[in-house]
Design a protein around this motif. Structure first.
Motif, short mmCIF file in Angstrom:
data_model
loop_
_atom_site.label_atom_id
_atom_site.label_comp_id
_atom_site.label_asym_id
_atom_site.label_seq_id
_atom_site.Cartn_x
_atom_site.Cartn_y
_atom_site.Cartn_z
N ASP A 200 0.84 -1.19 0.00
CA ASP A 200 0.00 0.00 0.00
C ASP A 200 0.88 1.25 0.00
O ASP A 200 1.75 1.40 0.86
N TYR A 201 0.64 2.13 -0.95
CA TYR A 201 1.53 3.29 -1.11
C TYR A 201 1.41 4.27 0.05
O TYR A 201 2.36 5.00 0.36
N ARG A 202 0.27 4.30 0.72
CA ARG A 202 0.07 5.27 1.78
C ARG A 202 0.56 4.75 3.14
O ARG A 202 1.24 5.45 3.87
N THR A 203 0.21 3.51 3.45
CA THR A 203 0.52 2.98 4.78
C THR A 203 1.76 2.11 4.84
O THR A 203 2.28 1.84 5.93
N GLY A 204 2.22 1.60 3.70
CA GLY A 204 3.34 0.68 3.71
C GLY A 204 2.95 -0.73 4.08
O GLY A 204 3.83 -1.57 4.34
N ARG A 205 1.68 -1.04 4.10
CA ARG A 205 1.22 -2.39 4.42
C ARG A 205 1.55 -3.33 3.27
O ARG A 205 1.28 -3.03 2.11
N LEU A 206 2.13 -4.47 3.59
CA LEU A 206 2.48 -5.49 2.59
C LEU A 206 1.36 -6.52 2.54
O LEU A 206 0.97 -7.08 3.57
N HIS A 207 0.87 -6.78 1.33
CA HIS A 207 -0.23 -7.72 1.17
C HIS A 207 0.29 -9.11 0.79
O HIS A 207 1.43 -9.27 0.34
N ASP A 208 -0.56 -10.09 0.96
CA ASP A 208 -0.19 -11.50 0.83
C ASP A 208 -0.21 -11.94 -0.64
O ASP A 208 -1.19 -12.54 -1.10
N LEU A 209 0.87 -11.66 -1.34
CA LEU A 209 0.92 -12.00 -2.77
C LEU A 209 0.77 -13.51 -3.01
O LEU A 209 -0.03 -13.91 -3.86
N ALA A 223 -4.56 -13.14 -11.88
CA ALA A 223 -4.03 -12.23 -10.87
C ALA A 223 -3.05 -11.25 -11.50
O ALA A 223 -2.08 -11.65 -12.16
N VAL A 224 -3.30 -9.96 -11.29
CA VAL A 224 -2.42 -8.88 -11.76
C VAL A 224 -1.92 -8.13 -10.53
O VAL A 224 -2.73 -7.66 -9.72
N TRP A 225 -0.60 -7.99 -10.41
CA TRP A 225 -0.02 -7.32 -9.25
C TRP A 225 0.72 -6.05 -9.66
O TRP A 225 1.44 -6.04 -10.65
N ASP A 226 0.52 -4.99 -8.87
CA ASP A 226 1.27 -3.75 -9.00
C ASP A 226 2.40 -3.81 -7.97
O ASP A 226 2.15 -3.86 -6.77
N LEU A 227 3.65 -3.76 -8.47
CA LEU A 227 4.83 -3.94 -7.62
C LEU A 227 5.56 -2.63 -7.34
O LEU A 227 6.71 -2.65 -6.87
N CYS A 228 4.92 -1.49 -7.61
CA CYS A 228 5.64 -0.22 -7.53
C CYS A 228 6.31 0.02 -6.18
O CYS A 228 7.39 0.62 -6.13
N HIS A 229 5.68 -0.41 -5.10
CA HIS A 229 6.22 -0.11 -3.78
C HIS A 229 6.85 -1.32 -3.09
O HIS A 229 7.03 -1.33 -1.88
N SER A 230 7.18 -2.33 -3.89
CA SER A 230 7.86 -3.50 -3.30
C SER A 230 9.10 -3.91 -4.09
O SER A 230 10.09 -4.31 -3.48
N PRO A 357 1.84 5.50 14.44
CA PRO A 357 2.27 4.65 13.33
C PRO A 357 1.06 3.98 12.67
O PRO A 357 0.19 3.44 13.36
N VAL A 358 1.01 4.04 11.35
CA VAL A 358 -0.07 3.35 10.62
C VAL A 358 0.49 2.19 9.80
O VAL A 358 -0.28 1.43 9.21
N THR A 359 1.80 2.05 9.78
CA THR A 359 2.43 0.90 9.12
C THR A 359 2.38 -0.29 10.08
O THR A 359 2.66 -0.13 11.27
N PRO A 360 2.03 -1.47 9.61
CA PRO A 360 1.96 -2.63 10.50
C PRO A 360 3.28 -2.88 11.23
O PRO A 360 4.36 -2.75 10.66
N ALA A 361 3.17 -3.27 12.50
CA ALA A 361 4.36 -3.57 13.28
C ALA A 361 4.95 -4.92 12.92
O ALA A 361 6.17 -5.10 13.00
N ASP A 362 4.10 -5.87 12.52
CA ASP A 362 4.61 -7.21 12.22
C ASP A 362 5.30 -7.23 10.87
O ASP A 362 4.84 -6.62 9.89
N HIS A 363 6.38 -7.96 10.78
CA HIS A 363 7.21 -7.99 9.58
C HIS A 363 6.47 -8.56 8.38
O HIS A 363 6.71 -8.14 7.23
N ALA A 364 5.58 -9.49 8.59
CA ALA A 364 4.89 -10.13 7.47
C ALA A 364 4.04 -9.15 6.69
O ALA A 364 3.75 -9.38 5.51
N HIS A 365 3.64 -8.06 7.33
CA HIS A 365 2.74 -7.11 6.67
C HIS A 365 3.37 -5.72 6.51
O HIS A 365 2.67 -4.75 6.28
N ARG A 366 4.69 -5.63 6.64
CA ARG A 366 5.36 -4.34 6.49
C ARG A 366 6.25 -4.35 5.26
O ARG A 366 7.07 -5.26 5.08
N ALA A 367 6.09 -3.35 4.41
CA ALA A 367 6.97 -3.23 3.24
C ALA A 367 8.25 -2.52 3.68
O ALA A 367 8.83 -2.90 4.69
#
Length: 425
Positions: A200-209, A223-230, A357-367
């Motif tokens: 997510d470009y605003r929060t830095g949340r990493l989604h489960d690709l 499935a189409v993925w936008d990878l701009c922020h990863s 902080p609005v970015t997830p604290a857990d590593h699995a969901h943080r970009a």
């Protein structure tokens, strides 16, 4: 009004006050320890010397590589060579005698390991928006008849939403906005295409690709993925996770420069059936035959449209040299360590309640960014920039800090948080 105290006396009085107040003394000691820890972490950083591969201004902490990456040192020299020799001297011969014509596929293959793709599946050219349009229409055509919906990340970067609406009108689909966390449950037999952002470009949340790609396939969707922020900040694994189509820019974590060309990934299993809605002459099987009817080229090359933008494309090719010998897994490990440390420093330096902080604290969901919500975020970021810490602002109330492990260190993270604390202090 009394005269201000000399700096030395202010320091002495602060020290005496700390001795009189154990809690404050502990806080000051903790803050001093953060700076010392930053120095130790930088000294032990296996990627620390990579900063020398970039031309960064002295005295600046640059935490906006998630918008525009820093300049790799070899790019200016390479561009000068392209302009003065390949264009200036060789002129049009550089298309046939030089390296220009093959650049989209060649640079795609150079970039491919950073997104977890084998050679022959990635073509560089056009913008992310143009490539997304190709991918979405192509995906709808791959999905075939009988399906009516295109699921789209509800919090997507606005252009992705605009392009999705247009692609849906063209292909007879209906766009359904969906939270990525609820996307799997929303997929069904009527789903043709699923468009999601890896981060997510605003929060830095990493989604489960991996999981969301599996869910799309279970529903029979593309499935189409936008990878701009990863891409360039963490492993993506397009081949390993059987992604169908993906797009991304190259001017953020890949440091390709402003307006650098984007890329389109078409999985090998889809290439023969991939029907681009923009059948340009560069994607023709025999482009110089100039025939009136279009025959697509083999492989990902059919994703080409018009004449490649050679100056920016060859700048990107040179910029990717900064990745020589670099493991994307090592980059991810440093990214998580940097963002953890920054959040720790923010908690130590910034008054409680001033930022959230609005970015997830857990590593699995943080970009690879940290977003902080605060009042007057625009003004706070402007003040940070004036003090030499460059991040960015997203309306209405988000401070964004992008951590590019190739050139950002732990002392940068500590200084940024300390400067933020001074602004709120």
């Amino acid at each position: 009004m009394s005269e201000p105290l000399p700096a030395s006396e202010r320091t002495d009085r602060a020290g005496l006050s700390a001795l009189a107040d154990p809690a404050e003394g502990d806080a000051l000691a903790g803050r001093a320890d953060l700076a010392a820890r930053a120095a130790r972490l930088d000294a032990a950083d296996e990627l620390g010397t990579l900063r020398e591969r970039f031309a960064l201004p002295e005295g600046i902490v640059y935490l906006d590589g998630n918008s525009l990456g820093a300049l790799p040192v070899g790019v200016a020299r390479r561009l000068a060579e392209v302009v003065t020799q390949e264009w200036g001297t060789s002129l049009i011969r550089s298309w046939s005698e030089g390296t220009w014509w093959t650049a989209p596929e060649r640079i795609g293959d150079k970039l491919a390991p950073l997104i977890g793709a084998a050679a022959g599946q990635t073509v560089v050219g056009d913008s992310t928006s143009v490539n997304l349009f190709k991918a979405l229409v192509g995906a709808a055509r791959l999905a075939g008849p009988g399906r009516t919906r295109m699921l789209v990340d509800a919090a997507t970067f606005p252009t992705d939403g605009y392009i999705a609406e247009s692609a849906a009108r063209l292909t007879g689909l209906t766009v359904t906005p969906v939270d990525p966390g609820e996307a799997a449950a929303a997929m069904g037999p009527d789903t043709a295409v699923v468009l999601l952002n890896h981060a997510d470009y605003r929060t830095g949340r990493l989604h489960d690709l991996p999981g969301l790609t599996r869910a799309a396939h279970a529903a029979g969707a593309i499935a189409v993925w936008d990878l701009c922020h990863s891409a360039g900040a963490l492993p993506v694994g397009l081949d390993a996770h059987a992604v169908d189509l993906a797009v991304g820019c190259t001017y953020k974590y890949l440091n390709g420069g402003p307006g650098a060309p984007a890329y389109l990934y078409v999985a090998e299993r889809h290439q023969q059936a991939f029907d681009s809605p923009l059948p340009g002459w560069n994607g023709h099987a025999d482009p110089f035959a100039m025939t009136p009817h279009y025959t697509p080229a083999a492989g990902a090359t059919r994703g080409r449209v018009g004449t490649p933008d050679i100056l920016s494309m060859l700048a990107l090719e040179s910029a990717l040299d900064a990745w020589d010998g670099v493991s994307i897994e090592a980059v991810r490990a440093k990214s998580l360590a940097l963002t953890d440390f920054f959040l720790e420093c923010v908690a130590a330096y910034v008054p409680a309640g001033a930022v959230e902080p609005v970015t997830p604290a857990d590593h699995a969901h943080r970009a690879s960014q940290v977003s902080l919500r605060t009042d007057n975020a625009r003004e706070v970021m402007a003040e940070l920039i004036s003090r030499g810490v460059v991040g960015d602002f997203r309306a209405p109330d988000v401070l964004r800090f992008g951590f590019t492990p190739l050139y950002v260190g732990f002392a940068d993270a500590e200084r940024a948080a300390r400067t933020l604390g001074h602004i709120f202090g």
